[in-house]
Design an enzyme around this catalytic site. Sequence first.
Site, PDB file in Angstrom:
ATOM      1  N   GLU A  14     -17.031  27.088   4.908  1.00  0.00           N
ATOM      2  CA  GLU A  14     -16.396  27.519   6.161  1.00  0.00           C
ATOM      3  C   GLU A  14     -15.500  28.739   6.004  1.00  0.00           C
ATOM      4  O   GLU A  14     -14.589  28.760   5.169  1.00  0.00           O
ATOM      5  CB  GLU A  14     -15.581  26.372   6.761  1.00  0.00           C
ATOM      6  CG  GLU A  14     -14.968  26.714   8.111  1.00  0.00           C
ATOM      7  CD  GLU A  14     -14.429  25.499   8.853  1.00  0.00           C
ATOM      8  OE1 GLU A  14     -13.728  25.698   9.854  1.00  0.00           O
ATOM      9  OE2 GLU A  14     -14.709  24.356   8.425  1.00  0.00           O
ATOM     10  N   LYS A  32     -17.658  22.009  12.865  1.00  0.00           N
ATOM     11  CA  LYS A  32     -17.266  20.718  13.428  1.00  0.00           C
ATOM     12  C   LYS A  32     -18.530  20.017  13.913  1.00  0.00           C
ATOM     13  O   LYS A  32     -19.236  20.535  14.777  1.00  0.00           O
ATOM     14  CB  LYS A  32     -16.280  20.922  14.577  1.00  0.00           C
ATOM     15  CG  LYS A  32     -15.641  19.649  15.102  1.00  0.00           C
ATOM     16  CD  LYS A  32     -14.851  18.927  14.035  1.00  0.00           C
ATOM     17  CE  LYS A  32     -13.654  19.708  13.534  1.00  0.00           C
ATOM     18  NZ  LYS A  32     -12.894  18.948  12.502  1.00  0.00           N
TER      19      LYS A  32
END
Length: 395
Positions: free
Chosen positions: A207, A223
Amino acid sequence: MTRNRPDVVEALPLVEVDAPGAPPGCRRRLVETARLHWSIGDGGDPADLAQRFLAAHGVDRDDLARPGRHDPDAAVCGAALYLSAAAGAYAIGVSPGAPSPAPALPDLVVVVYHHTDRQAAPRPPTPWRLGPWRDSWTPAAHADAVGAVRAAIARGDVYQVNVVGHAAAAYTGDPLPALTRLAALPGARYGGTLHGPGWALGCASPETLIAVEHGRLVTRPIKGTRPATAAGRRDLLASAKERAEHVMIVDLERNDLARVARTGSVRVDELFAVRRWCDLWQAESTVSAAPADGLGLADLLRAVCPGGSVTGAPKHAALARIAALEPVGRGASMGALGWVGPDRLDLGLTIRTAAADGDLLHLWAGGGITWDSDPAAEVAEAAAKAAPIRALLAG
């Protein structure tokens, strides 16, 4: 703060730099010339300290809107930067939460590197043994924390909170080779290590917390998680719960960037793209913006740290819930790790991250909680995220 000696670059020891984002062509021809360590008890603003320390050592990031250039023949190459989640919370005036289980690990590390014409030798292998993992909370306690977040959502205190658990295992030998192996995990966009006296951390994060790419600020929040099977991919794409949770964090990231962006320049370049990390599918979006004129590194770090995908919404309220619920500090996890150079900024979010401190190896994993979250499923998801790292560290 510590300063390496002697100051003559040719007399300093060579290091093979493994920090995420370091220029690949330079990694084996660098020497460490200056280092800053800071912990929350030291006082001051870590974001401001980082920017001023970098500028004092030839890496001026006082205006991220001004393009820079990496010169492999110049003295300074750039710097590795690590900022803990606790330091990020502290910098914006929020409780940093429970104490870290790895107290030897600083909350801010900046390591400046210079080029040299010499080549670093590979690190020799050493014996390694890792004992059994011991979790800081039971599955039942983890599930209770999920329930407490759902109750806070029902009261209207928060919309979403990321809950993180911790585990530790005793080890013997040099932990750095084991931590280095994490970079080989599929999807480890920010695979790399950083270490200092009595501590080391290894990252396998997919990420992007914040980067500057083609003159734009870029963040890529992740997410939403499912097993990396055909059925898991279909389920993730079809899940209204995961999509709602994801969009909530994308909105939070848009707001974070808008605070330091040129007016009207924030945009969502990609929404809910499904990508693979090890044996998991994860949903990722890309949000970008043009930096405001005169935006410096310190203001940017205060705007985006701690990352929205590992805190929740609203961010300050979510951080208050995290401080109340998590019995163990986040240590090396959920912070920032990467590279700051004259021409670039590329920091990953330290999810899928382990750290060694003394005789213990530490690992953290968790997930975002919404009203629709099932406690048992959230406990299982955190275990699934930790499993590939536990297996690789055992070696």
